[in-house]
Write a protein that holds these residues in place. Structure first.
Motif, PDB file in Angstrom:
ATOM      1  N   UNK A  57       4.562   6.022 -26.646  1.00 13.33           N
ATOM      2  CA  UNK A  57       5.166   6.659 -27.816  1.00 13.33           C
ATOM      3  C   UNK A  57       4.822   8.145 -27.794  1.00 13.33           C
ATOM      4  N   UNK A  58       3.621   8.478 -27.353  1.00 18.42           N
ATOM      5  CA  UNK A  58       3.170   9.866 -27.336  1.00 18.42           C
ATOM      6  C   UNK A  58       3.890  10.648 -26.231  1.00 18.42           C
ATOM      7  N   UNK A  59       4.530  11.749 -26.588  1.00 17.09           N
ATOM      8  CA  UNK A  59       5.341  12.485 -25.613  1.00 17.09           C
ATOM      9  C   UNK A  59       4.517  12.977 -24.417  1.00 17.09           C
ATOM     10  N   UNK A  60       3.229  13.246 -24.649  1.00 11.24           N
ATOM     11  CA  UNK A  60       2.401  13.749 -23.542  1.00 11.24           C
ATOM     12  C   UNK A  60       2.056  12.643 -22.551  1.00 11.24           C
ATOM     13  N   UNK A  61       2.184  11.399 -22.965  1.00  9.25           N
ATOM     14  CA  UNK A  61       1.984  10.313 -21.998  1.00  9.25           C
ATOM     15  C   UNK A  61       3.310   9.908 -21.377  1.00  9.25           C
ATOM     16  N   UNK A  62       4.360  10.060 -22.135  1.00  6.94           N
ATOM     17  CA  UNK A  62       5.682   9.621 -21.682  1.00  6.94           C
ATOM     18  C   UNK A  62       6.308  10.581 -20.656  1.00  6.94           C
ATOM     19  N   UNK A  63       6.392  11.867 -21.011  1.00  8.12           N
ATOM     20  CA  UNK A  63       7.175  12.800 -20.201  1.00  8.12           C
ATOM     21  C   UNK A  63       6.669  13.037 -18.776  1.00  8.12           C
ATOM     22  N   UNK A  64       5.339  13.116 -18.530  1.00 10.64           N
ATOM     23  CA  UNK A  64       4.912  13.372 -17.145  1.00 10.64           C
ATOM     24  C   UNK A  64       5.345  12.283 -16.167  1.00 10.64           C
ATOM     25  N   UNK A  65       5.755  11.146 -16.672  1.00 10.78           N
ATOM     26  CA  UNK A  65       6.228  10.084 -15.783  1.00 10.78           C
ATOM     27  C   UNK A  65       7.532  10.472 -15.086  1.00 10.78           C
ATOM     28  N   UNK A  66       8.190  11.504 -15.596  1.00  7.88           N
ATOM     29  CA  UNK A  66       9.429  11.925 -14.924  1.00  7.88           C
ATOM     30  C   UNK A  66       9.139  12.532 -13.548  1.00  7.88           C
ATOM     31  N   UNK A  67       7.885  12.940 -13.313  1.00  9.58           N
ATOM     32  CA  UNK A  67       7.522  13.507 -12.002  1.00  9.58           C
ATOM     33  C   UNK A  67       7.847  12.532 -10.863  1.00  9.58           C
ATOM     34  N   UNK A  68       7.551  11.247 -11.092  1.00  7.50           N
ATOM     35  CA  UNK A  68       7.672  10.256 -10.012  1.00  7.50           C
ATOM     36  C   UNK A  68       9.024  10.296  -9.335  1.00  7.50           C
ATOM     37  N   UNK A  69      10.061  10.483 -10.163  1.00 10.17           N
ATOM     38  CA  UNK A  69      11.415  10.360  -9.655  1.00 10.17           C
ATOM     39  C   UNK A  69      11.747  11.557  -8.753  1.00 10.17           C
ATOM     40  N   UNK A  70      11.197  12.706  -9.109  1.00 12.02           N
ATOM     41  CA  UNK A  70      11.359  13.891  -8.253  1.00 12.02           C
ATOM     42  C   UNK A  70      10.568  13.722  -6.953  1.00 12.02           C
ATOM     43  N   UNK A  71       9.359  13.151  -7.057  1.00  5.79           N
ATOM     44  CA  UNK A  71       8.530  12.958  -5.852  1.00  5.79           C
ATOM     45  C   UNK A  71       9.241  12.018  -4.877  1.00  5.79           C
ATOM     46  N   UNK A  72       9.855  10.987  -5.403  1.00  8.52           N
ATOM     47  CA  UNK A  72      10.577  10.042  -4.544  1.00  8.52           C
ATOM     48  C   UNK A  72      11.796  10.723  -3.926  1.00  8.52           C
ATOM     49  N   UNK A  73      12.500  11.479  -4.753  1.00  3.36           N
ATOM     50  CA  UNK A  73      13.691  12.185  -4.268  1.00  3.36           C
ATOM     51  C   UNK A  73      13.343  13.127  -3.125  1.00  3.36           C
ATOM     52  N   UNK A  74      12.236  13.853  -3.289  1.00  8.26           N
ATOM     53  CA  UNK A  74      11.818  14.785  -2.240  1.00  8.26           C
ATOM     54  C   UNK A  74      11.628  14.034  -0.908  1.00  8.26           C
ATOM     55  N   UNK A  75      11.070  12.836  -0.976  1.00  7.26           N
ATOM     56  CA  UNK A  75      10.789  12.085   0.249  1.00  7.26           C
ATOM     57  C   UNK A  75      12.035  11.418   0.827  1.00  7.26           C
ATOM     58  N   UNK A  76      13.054  11.222   0.009  1.00  7.21           N
ATOM     59  CA  UNK A  76      14.179  10.389   0.461  1.00  7.21           C
ATOM     60  C   UNK A  76      15.506  11.101   0.660  1.00  7.21           C
ATOM     61  N   UNK A  77      15.704  12.261   0.025  1.00  9.84           N
ATOM     62  CA  UNK A  77      17.066  12.766  -0.092  1.00  9.84           C
ATOM     63  C   UNK A  77      17.698  13.166   1.243  1.00  9.84           C
ATOM     64  N   UNK A  78      16.862  13.487   2.219  1.00 10.97           N
ATOM     65  CA  UNK A  78      17.455  13.823   3.521  1.00 10.97           C
ATOM     66  C   UNK A  78      17.934  12.596   4.288  1.00 10.97           C
ATOM     67  N   UNK A  79      17.380  11.434   3.938  1.00  9.39           N
ATOM     68  CA  UNK A  79      17.719  10.214   4.665  1.00  9.39           C
ATOM     69  C   UNK A  79      18.744   9.351   3.943  1.00  9.39           C
TER      70      UNK A  79
END
Ligand SMILES: *Cc1c(COP(=O)(O)O)cnc(C)c1O
Length: 430
Positions: free
Chosen positions: A216-238
């Protein structure tokens, strides 16, 4: 960034205020007022950016001006002190491992980020803040660990006696310092009810600053969006057409992914993978949202009957059912299917999944049947040794314990037993 309450009956407020309050005065969840997509150049250059740089660029707009840039950079560096590798199972399925943090569950990132924000906001404040959390296992240990040693913050964890795994209990009860574990003679729902009651108890809230640390707390919720960028960085070329399958309980993690998509990350589709607690699967089929009491499963961190972030998910897609459906599929699986999946992943790919990740894998497989032209990434949200009994039983292999787990196993458990709300209140007021 200004935030508004999704109940629309409280004034807009700052990031700082959202973090300290948790929930708006009208009991609504906070939601950011504007979301600006990141520039094209950010995505073009993503391969040259470190995880911390990616995190900084993606979260900046949500926390400024309350946290200055240099402080934010330090908070991020401290939060992300471990890896987030993508492991390929086959040409169509990968897993993003989110369990390399101190408590080996994905909640570490949100908890560590929130703890450091609260520490910053509270540094000139003489009054102590008490973080109250009810846990069925993972949340409590991630929060406790994230807040360990943070000045002017006390953490009180309530957990149901005898209903968390041995390893989880050790993670909750061996930290000491500013962390106290209350062992409740009752169920997880009893723990949660006691926490809710405390927040509404004026005799308590007059005397102490209480806050929560769930998604519920935005400071716990929002940083989870990092994961999706980290995965994208590793995968988008393939791979093109990247789809995420997210083992979901309170739907905080998946909603964070949807925020990443709002920031411009090209995510083709989301899969909410559920155990038998399937209100969202049912909702997408029927358009009727019917919360119900949770049922116990082997993927117990997802045993949620009324996901608290459901309203945020609605808001992200402008409360439009068709738009939501175009972006989200959902499937639900039984414990028997989950165990079969753990076995199948081990046999076919020599990979050991935990029960939550296995549900994510099943969701990915179900979606791929209808959409073979995609690459599905399921999130591995906990390390398999956290569910040692189940996993070792299914694959019939003895697993090696990672150092994070080994370090707590021989520590002495320290908890305070309580029976009811009166016990909690007496403890807090002493
Ligand atoms: C909390 C948790 C989940 C569910 O995440 P939500 O954000 O509540 O949907 C899934 N797996 C594990 C291991 C968890 O601890």
């Amino acid at each position: 960034m200004q935030y508004y309450s999704l109940n629309k009956k409280a004034p807009n407020t700052s990031f700082k205020d959202c973090v300290i309050k948790g929930l708006a005065p009208d009991k609504g969840l906070y939601f950011p007022k504007n979301i600006s997509a990141l520039p094209k150049t950010f995505f073009e250059n993503i391969n040259d950016l470190s995880y911390s740089e990616i995190a900084f660029e993606t979260i900046k707009q949500f926390v400024e001006p309350d946290i200055p840039e240099d402080v934010l950079k330090t908070i991020i560096e401290d939060t992300l002190s471990f890896d987030f590798p993508v492991v390929k199972l086959n040409d169509h399925i990968s897993t993003l491992e989110l369990f390399h943090g101190p408590t080996m569950a994905f909640k570490d990132v949100g908890a560590r980020f929130m703890a450091r924000c609260l520490e910053y906001f509270n540094k000139n404040n003489k009054e102590e803040v008490t973080v109250l959390v009810a846990t069925s296992g993972d949340t409590g240990s991630a929060v406790a660990n994230g807040f360990l040693g943070v000045k002017n913050v006390n953490v009180v964890i309530l957990y149901p006696s005898g209903k968390v795994s041995d390893i989880q209990e050790k993670q909750l009860t061996t930290l000491r310092k500013n962390i106290t574990a209350l062992e409740v003679n009752g169920t997880f729902d009893d723990c949660q009810d006691m926490v809710k009651r405390a927040f509404l108890d004026e005799e308590l809230t007059r005397k102490m600053q209480l806050t929560s640390a769930n998604s519920i707390n935005v400071a716990r919720w929002l940083p989870q969006l990092f994961y999706f960028f980290f995965a994208y960085k590793q995968l988008h070329n393939k791979h093109k057409n990247i789809v995420f399958s997210i083992p979901s309980g309170n739907f905080g993690n998946i909603c964070a992914g949807m925020m990443a998509q709002q920031l411009g990350l090209p995510i083709q589709h989301f899969i909410a993978s559920n155990n038998e607690n399937n209100v969202v699967t049912k909702y997408l089929q029927s358009q009727f949202y019917r919360p119900k009491p949770s049922v116990q499963t082997i993927s117990n961190a997802m045993d949620v009957g009324n996901p608290s972030n459901f309203v945020r998910m609605q808001e992200i897609y402008k409360n439009n059912f068709e738009t939501l459906k175009a972006n989200l599929s959902s499937y639900s699986f039984t414990d028997a299917e989950t165990k079969t999946a753990i076995q199948e992943i081990y046999t076919n790919y020599n990979y050991v999944a935990d029960p939550h990740g296995a549900v994510g894998y099943l969701g990915a497989k179900a979606y791929l049947k209808e959409n073979p032209d995609t690459h599905c990434v399921f999130l591995e949200t906990a390390h398999p040794t956290k569910f040692l009994d189940i996993v070792e039983n299914v694959i019939d292999v003895k697993m090696k314990l990672p150092k994070q787990i080994k370090s707590v196993i021989d520590e002495k458990k320290v908890s305070i037993k309580i029976n009811n709300y009166k016990g909690l209140k007496t403890y807090l007021l002493k």
